[in-house]
Design a protein around this motif. Structure first.
Motif, PDB file in Angstrom:
ATOM      1  N   GLN A 134      68.784  -3.493  34.373  1.00  0.00           N
ATOM      2  CA  GLN A 134      67.915  -4.235  35.286  1.00  0.00           C
ATOM      3  C   GLN A 134      68.651  -4.609  36.566  1.00  0.00           C
ATOM      4  O   GLN A 134      68.096  -4.521  37.664  1.00  0.00           O
ATOM      5  CB  GLN A 134      67.377  -5.482  34.586  1.00  0.00           C
ATOM      6  CG  GLN A 134      66.374  -5.181  33.488  1.00  0.00           C
ATOM      7  CD  GLN A 134      66.071  -6.387  32.618  1.00  0.00           C
ATOM      8  OE1 GLN A 134      66.666  -7.458  32.782  1.00  0.00           O
ATOM      9  NE2 GLN A 134      65.160  -6.224  31.676  1.00  0.00           N
ATOM     10  N   ARG A 135      69.911  -5.029  36.440  1.00  0.00           N
ATOM     11  CA  ARG A 135      70.698  -5.364  37.629  1.00  0.00           C
ATOM     12  C   ARG A 135      70.910  -4.136  38.505  1.00  0.00           C
ATOM     13  O   ARG A 135      70.779  -4.205  39.734  1.00  0.00           O
ATOM     14  CB  ARG A 135      72.048  -5.962  37.223  1.00  0.00           C
ATOM     15  CG  ARG A 135      71.970  -7.381  36.697  1.00  0.00           C
ATOM     16  CD  ARG A 135      73.345  -8.015  36.598  1.00  0.00           C
ATOM     17  NE  ARG A 135      74.201  -7.339  35.631  1.00  0.00           N
ATOM     18  CZ  ARG A 135      74.230  -7.610  34.335  1.00  0.00           C
ATOM     19  NH1 ARG A 135      73.420  -8.539  33.842  1.00  0.00           N
ATOM     20  NH2 ARG A 135      75.050  -6.969  33.527  1.00  0.00           N
ATOM     21  N   TYR A 190      67.662   1.444  27.812  1.00  0.00           N
ATOM     22  CA  TYR A 190      66.597   0.521  28.191  1.00  0.00           C
ATOM     23  C   TYR A 190      65.453   0.515  27.177  1.00  0.00           C
ATOM     24  O   TYR A 190      64.349   0.079  27.480  1.00  0.00           O
ATOM     25  CB  TYR A 190      66.068   0.864  29.587  1.00  0.00           C
ATOM     26  CG  TYR A 190      65.391  -0.311  30.248  1.00  0.00           C
ATOM     27  CD1 TYR A 190      66.139  -1.421  30.643  1.00  0.00           C
ATOM     28  CD2 TYR A 190      64.026  -0.332  30.461  1.00  0.00           C
ATOM     29  CE1 TYR A 190      65.534  -2.510  31.229  1.00  0.00           C
ATOM     30  CE2 TYR A 190      63.409  -1.425  31.056  1.00  0.00           C
ATOM     31  CZ  TYR A 190      64.167  -2.508  31.428  1.00  0.00           C
ATOM     32  OH  TYR A 190      63.561  -3.596  32.007  1.00  0.00           O
ATOM     33  N   ALA A 213      67.553  -3.310  40.265  1.00  0.00           N
ATOM     34  CA  ALA A 213      67.203  -4.246  41.334  1.00  0.00           C
ATOM     35  C   ALA A 213      68.077  -4.026  42.564  1.00  0.00           C
ATOM     36  O   ALA A 213      67.583  -4.005  43.701  1.00  0.00           O
ATOM     37  CB  ALA A 213      67.334  -5.682  40.824  1.00  0.00           C
ATOM     38  N   ARG A 234      64.169  -8.988  39.342  1.00  0.00           N
ATOM     39  CA  ARG A 234      64.748  -9.447  38.078  1.00  0.00           C
ATOM     40  C   ARG A 234      63.842 -10.451  37.360  1.00  0.00           C
ATOM     41  O   ARG A 234      64.186 -10.928  36.277  1.00  0.00           O
ATOM     42  CB  ARG A 234      66.111 -10.112  38.335  1.00  0.00           C
ATOM     43  CG  ARG A 234      67.178  -9.206  38.928  1.00  0.00           C
ATOM     44  CD  ARG A 234      67.670  -8.155  37.946  1.00  0.00           C
ATOM     45  NE  ARG A 234      68.079  -8.714  36.668  1.00  0.00           N
ATOM     46  CZ  ARG A 234      69.243  -9.330  36.440  1.00  0.00           C
ATOM     47  NH1 ARG A 234      70.118  -9.458  37.419  1.00  0.00           N
ATOM     48  NH2 ARG A 234      69.535  -9.797  35.243  1.00  0.00           N
ATOM     49  N   LEU A 277      59.243  -7.298  35.188  1.00  0.00           N
ATOM     50  CA  LEU A 277      59.825  -6.484  34.123  1.00  0.00           C
ATOM     51  C   LEU A 277      59.002  -6.457  32.845  1.00  0.00           C
ATOM     52  O   LEU A 277      59.200  -5.579  32.004  1.00  0.00           O
ATOM     53  CB  LEU A 277      61.233  -6.999  33.797  1.00  0.00           C
ATOM     54  CG  LEU A 277      62.243  -6.920  34.946  1.00  0.00           C
ATOM     55  CD1 LEU A 277      63.489  -7.711  34.593  1.00  0.00           C
ATOM     56  CD2 LEU A 277      62.586  -5.473  35.261  1.00  0.00           C
ATOM     57  N   LEU A 297      58.115   1.223  33.706  1.00  0.00           N
ATOM     58  CA  LEU A 297      58.850   0.590  34.800  1.00  0.00           C
ATOM     59  C   LEU A 297      58.988   1.548  35.982  1.00  0.00           C
ATOM     60  O   LEU A 297      58.817   1.144  37.141  1.00  0.00           O
ATOM     61  CB  LEU A 297      60.225   0.134  34.317  1.00  0.00           C
ATOM     62  CG  LEU A 297      61.076  -0.627  35.339  1.00  0.00           C
ATOM     63  CD1 LEU A 297      60.328  -1.840  35.898  1.00  0.00           C
ATOM     64  CD2 LEU A 297      62.401  -1.061  34.715  1.00  0.00           C
ATOM     65  N   LEU A 338      58.377  -6.104  27.134  1.00  0.00           N
ATOM     66  CA  LEU A 338      59.159  -5.412  28.146  1.00  0.00           C
ATOM     67  C   LEU A 338      58.513  -4.072  28.471  1.00  0.00           C
ATOM     68  O   LEU A 338      58.110  -3.332  27.574  1.00  0.00           O
ATOM     69  CB  LEU A 338      60.581  -5.186  27.621  1.00  0.00           C
ATOM     70  CG  LEU A 338      61.594  -4.570  28.580  1.00  0.00           C
ATOM     71  CD1 LEU A 338      61.960  -5.571  29.668  1.00  0.00           C
ATOM     72  CD2 LEU A 338      62.845  -4.146  27.806  1.00  0.00           C
TER      73      LEU A 338
END
Length: 203
Positions: free
Chosen positions: A74-75, A51, A78, A196, A201, A28, A22
Protein backbone atom coordinates in the motif's frame (compact mmCIF):
# COMPACT_ATOMS: atom_id res chain seq x y z
CA UNK A 1 -31.98 5.76 15.14
CA UNK A 2 -33.71 9.10 15.73
CA UNK A 3 -31.25 9.76 18.53
CA UNK A 4 -28.35 9.22 16.15
CA UNK A 5 -29.92 11.46 13.52
CA UNK A 6 -30.26 14.19 16.13
CA UNK A 7 -26.53 14.00 16.92
CA UNK A 8 -24.48 14.73 13.77
CA UNK A 9 -21.17 14.05 15.52
CA UNK A 10 -22.31 10.58 16.56
CA UNK A 11 -23.66 9.93 13.07
CA UNK A 12 -20.24 10.77 11.65
CA UNK A 13 -18.60 8.34 14.08
CA UNK A 14 -20.91 5.55 12.94
CA UNK A 15 -20.68 6.33 9.23
CA UNK A 16 -18.07 3.70 8.42
CA UNK A 17 -19.24 1.07 10.91
CA UNK A 18 -20.20 -2.14 9.16
CA UNK A 19 -18.72 -4.97 7.16
CA UNK A 20 -15.86 -3.89 4.93
CA UNK A 21 -13.32 -5.92 3.01
CA UNK A 22 -9.99 -5.21 1.44
CA UNK A 23 -10.12 -4.70 -2.30
CA UNK A 24 -8.50 -7.53 -4.22
CA UNK A 25 -5.43 -6.69 -6.35
CA UNK A 26 -7.61 -6.70 -9.47
CA UNK A 27 -10.23 -4.46 -7.88
CA UNK A 28 -7.62 -2.03 -6.60
CA UNK A 29 -6.01 -1.75 -10.04
CA UNK A 30 -9.42 -1.05 -11.59
CA UNK A 31 -10.16 1.60 -8.98
CA UNK A 32 -6.82 3.31 -9.55
CA UNK A 33 -7.50 3.30 -13.30
CA UNK A 34 -10.96 4.80 -12.77
CA UNK A 35 -9.64 7.61 -10.55
CA UNK A 36 -6.32 8.42 -12.22
CA UNK A 37 -6.89 7.34 -15.81
CA UNK A 38 -4.51 4.37 -15.78
CA UNK A 39 -3.79 1.44 -13.44
CA UNK A 40 -0.75 1.22 -11.21
CA UNK A 41 0.26 -1.87 -13.14
CA UNK A 42 2.34 -3.52 -10.43
CA UNK A 43 -0.28 -5.65 -8.67
CA UNK A 44 0.60 -8.72 -10.64
CA UNK A 45 2.66 -11.84 -10.06
CA UNK A 46 4.53 -11.73 -6.73
CA UNK A 47 3.14 -8.38 -5.57
CA UNK A 48 -0.40 -9.58 -6.21
CA UNK A 49 0.21 -12.65 -4.05
CA UNK A 50 1.64 -10.48 -1.28
CA UNK A 51 -1.51 -8.38 -1.50
CA UNK A 52 -3.84 -11.33 -1.04
CA UNK A 53 -4.17 -12.40 -4.65
CA UNK A 54 -4.33 -15.93 -6.00
CA UNK A 55 -2.53 -17.72 -8.80
CA UNK A 56 -4.90 -20.72 -9.02
CA UNK A 57 -1.88 -22.99 -8.54
CA UNK A 58 0.05 -22.68 -5.30
CA UNK A 59 -2.26 -20.01 -3.86
CA UNK A 60 -5.95 -20.69 -4.31
CA UNK A 61 -7.53 -18.76 -1.43
CA UNK A 62 -7.40 -15.01 -0.98
CA UNK A 63 -5.82 -13.68 2.18
CA UNK A 64 -7.95 -10.77 3.37
CA UNK A 65 -6.31 -10.36 6.78
CA UNK A 66 -4.09 -7.25 6.87
CA UNK A 67 -0.37 -7.97 7.09
CA UNK A 68 2.92 -6.11 7.11
CA UNK A 69 3.49 -7.11 3.50
CA UNK A 70 0.13 -5.66 2.49
CA UNK A 71 0.96 -2.44 4.29
CA UNK A 72 4.26 -2.23 2.43
CA UNK A 73 2.50 -2.72 -0.92
CA UNK A 74 0.00 0.00 0.00
CA UNK A 75 2.84 2.41 0.80
CA UNK A 76 4.56 1.63 -2.50
CA UNK A 77 1.33 2.11 -4.40
CA UNK A 78 0.47 5.42 -2.74
CA UNK A 79 3.97 6.84 -3.27
CA UNK A 80 4.20 5.69 -6.89
CA UNK A 81 0.74 6.94 -7.87
CA UNK A 82 1.27 10.34 -6.23
CA UNK A 83 4.67 10.71 -7.87
CA UNK A 84 3.37 9.83 -11.30
CA UNK A 85 0.21 11.90 -11.36
CA UNK A 86 0.44 15.09 -9.29
CA UNK A 87 2.90 17.19 -11.30
CA UNK A 88 1.64 15.67 -14.55
CA UNK A 89 -1.91 16.70 -13.70
CA UNK A 90 -0.86 20.29 -13.00
CA UNK A 91 0.90 20.45 -16.38
CA UNK A 92 -2.47 20.00 -18.10
CA UNK A 93 -5.01 22.74 -18.72
CA UNK A 94 -7.36 23.00 -15.75
CA UNK A 95 -10.32 21.65 -17.73
CA UNK A 96 -8.40 18.46 -18.55
CA UNK A 97 -7.19 17.69 -15.03
CA UNK A 98 -8.50 14.71 -13.10
CA UNK A 99 -7.13 15.76 -9.72
CA UNK A 100 -6.70 19.54 -9.57
CA UNK A 101 -9.20 21.28 -11.86
CA UNK A 102 -9.98 23.94 -9.26
CA UNK A 103 -6.56 25.10 -8.08
CA UNK A 104 -3.14 26.17 -9.34
CA UNK A 105 0.24 25.32 -7.79
CA UNK A 106 0.89 28.94 -6.79
CA UNK A 107 -2.00 28.91 -4.30
CA UNK A 108 -0.66 28.63 -0.75
CA UNK A 109 -2.07 29.08 2.77
CA UNK A 110 -1.77 32.42 4.49
CA UNK A 111 -4.76 34.30 3.12
CA UNK A 112 -8.47 33.66 3.41
CA UNK A 113 -8.77 33.25 -0.36
CA UNK A 114 -5.84 30.85 -0.44
CA UNK A 115 -7.20 28.70 2.37
CA UNK A 116 -10.66 28.59 0.79
CA UNK A 117 -9.20 27.49 -2.55
CA UNK A 118 -7.10 24.78 -0.91
CA UNK A 119 -10.05 23.53 1.12
CA UNK A 120 -12.20 23.41 -2.02
CA UNK A 121 -9.50 21.37 -3.76
CA UNK A 122 -9.37 19.01 -0.77
CA UNK A 123 -13.16 18.60 -0.84
CA UNK A 124 -12.88 17.63 -4.52
CA UNK A 125 -10.12 15.10 -3.79
CA UNK A 126 -12.04 13.59 -0.88
CA UNK A 127 -15.00 12.96 -3.15
CA UNK A 128 -12.97 11.69 -6.11
CA UNK A 129 -10.68 9.37 -4.17
CA UNK A 130 -12.70 8.45 -1.10
CA UNK A 131 -16.31 9.01 -2.07
CA UNK A 132 -16.79 11.42 0.83
CA UNK A 133 -19.05 14.43 0.35
CA UNK A 134 -17.39 16.65 2.94
CA UNK A 135 -18.04 20.29 3.70
CA UNK A 136 -15.04 22.60 3.45
CA UNK A 137 -15.06 23.06 7.24
CA UNK A 138 -15.62 19.40 8.13
CA UNK A 139 -13.23 17.59 10.51
CA UNK A 140 -11.88 15.39 7.71
CA UNK A 141 -11.10 18.40 5.52
CA UNK A 142 -9.59 20.16 8.54
CA UNK A 143 -7.25 17.21 9.04
CA UNK A 144 -6.12 17.14 5.42
CA UNK A 145 -5.70 20.92 5.38
CA UNK A 146 -3.51 20.76 8.51
CA UNK A 147 -1.34 18.19 6.73
CA UNK A 148 -1.04 20.49 3.70
CA UNK A 149 -0.27 23.58 5.77
CA UNK A 150 2.23 21.75 7.98
CA UNK A 151 4.24 20.46 5.02
CA UNK A 152 4.33 23.91 3.42
CA UNK A 153 5.54 25.51 6.65
CA UNK A 154 8.21 22.85 7.18
CA UNK A 155 9.45 23.21 3.60
CA UNK A 156 9.73 26.99 3.97
CA UNK A 157 11.81 26.58 7.12
CA UNK A 158 14.16 23.97 5.64
CA UNK A 159 17.41 25.49 4.44
CA UNK A 160 18.64 24.52 0.98
CA UNK A 161 15.51 22.67 -0.11
CA UNK A 162 15.46 22.59 -3.91
CA UNK A 163 12.50 24.42 -5.42
CA UNK A 164 11.94 21.77 -8.06
CA UNK A 165 10.03 18.54 -8.13
CA UNK A 166 11.81 15.57 -6.56
CA UNK A 167 14.17 13.82 -8.98
CA UNK A 168 12.67 10.52 -7.83
CA UNK A 169 9.29 11.62 -9.12
CA UNK A 170 10.36 13.75 -12.06
CA UNK A 171 12.90 11.45 -13.65
CA UNK A 172 15.12 13.16 -16.21
CA UNK A 173 15.74 16.88 -15.74
CA UNK A 174 13.56 17.88 -18.69
CA UNK A 175 10.55 16.32 -16.97
CA UNK A 176 11.12 17.94 -13.59
CA UNK A 177 8.69 20.73 -12.74
CA UNK A 178 9.59 23.93 -10.95
CA UNK A 179 8.12 23.99 -7.45
CA UNK A 180 8.88 27.46 -6.05
CA UNK A 181 6.06 27.35 -3.50
CA UNK A 182 6.64 23.70 -2.46
CA UNK A 183 3.06 22.90 -3.43
CA UNK A 184 3.78 20.03 -5.83
CA UNK A 185 5.46 17.98 -3.13
CA UNK A 186 2.74 19.01 -0.68
CA UNK A 187 -0.13 17.92 -2.92
CA UNK A 188 1.83 14.75 -3.57
CA UNK A 189 1.88 14.11 0.18
CA UNK A 190 -1.87 14.76 0.34
CA UNK A 191 -2.57 12.24 -2.44
CA UNK A 192 -0.30 9.70 -0.74
CA UNK A 193 -2.17 10.22 2.52
CA UNK A 194 -5.59 9.81 0.90
CA UNK A 195 -4.56 6.66 -0.96
CA UNK A 196 -3.70 5.07 2.38
CA UNK A 197 -7.17 5.67 3.80
CA UNK A 198 -9.59 2.82 4.45
CA UNK A 199 -12.18 4.44 2.20
CA UNK A 200 -9.86 3.96 -0.78
CA UNK A 201 -8.46 0.54 0.05
CA UNK A 202 -11.61 -1.16 1.32
CA UNK A 203 -15.22 -1.49 0.25
Amino acid sequence: MDAVNDRPARAAELEEVGVVRLLSPEQLERKIAAVFGKPWGRLNDSLAILYGGIDSLAVTERNTDPSGAMGAVQRMMANDIACEHVAADFRLDAAQRKLFPMIEPDIVPGTQAGEQAIRSAIVYLHERLLGHEDAADSPRVDQTFRLFDGIIQEARQTQGLEKRESYYCGGRDEFRSEDPHFTLRTWRAVITYLLRQQAFLYE
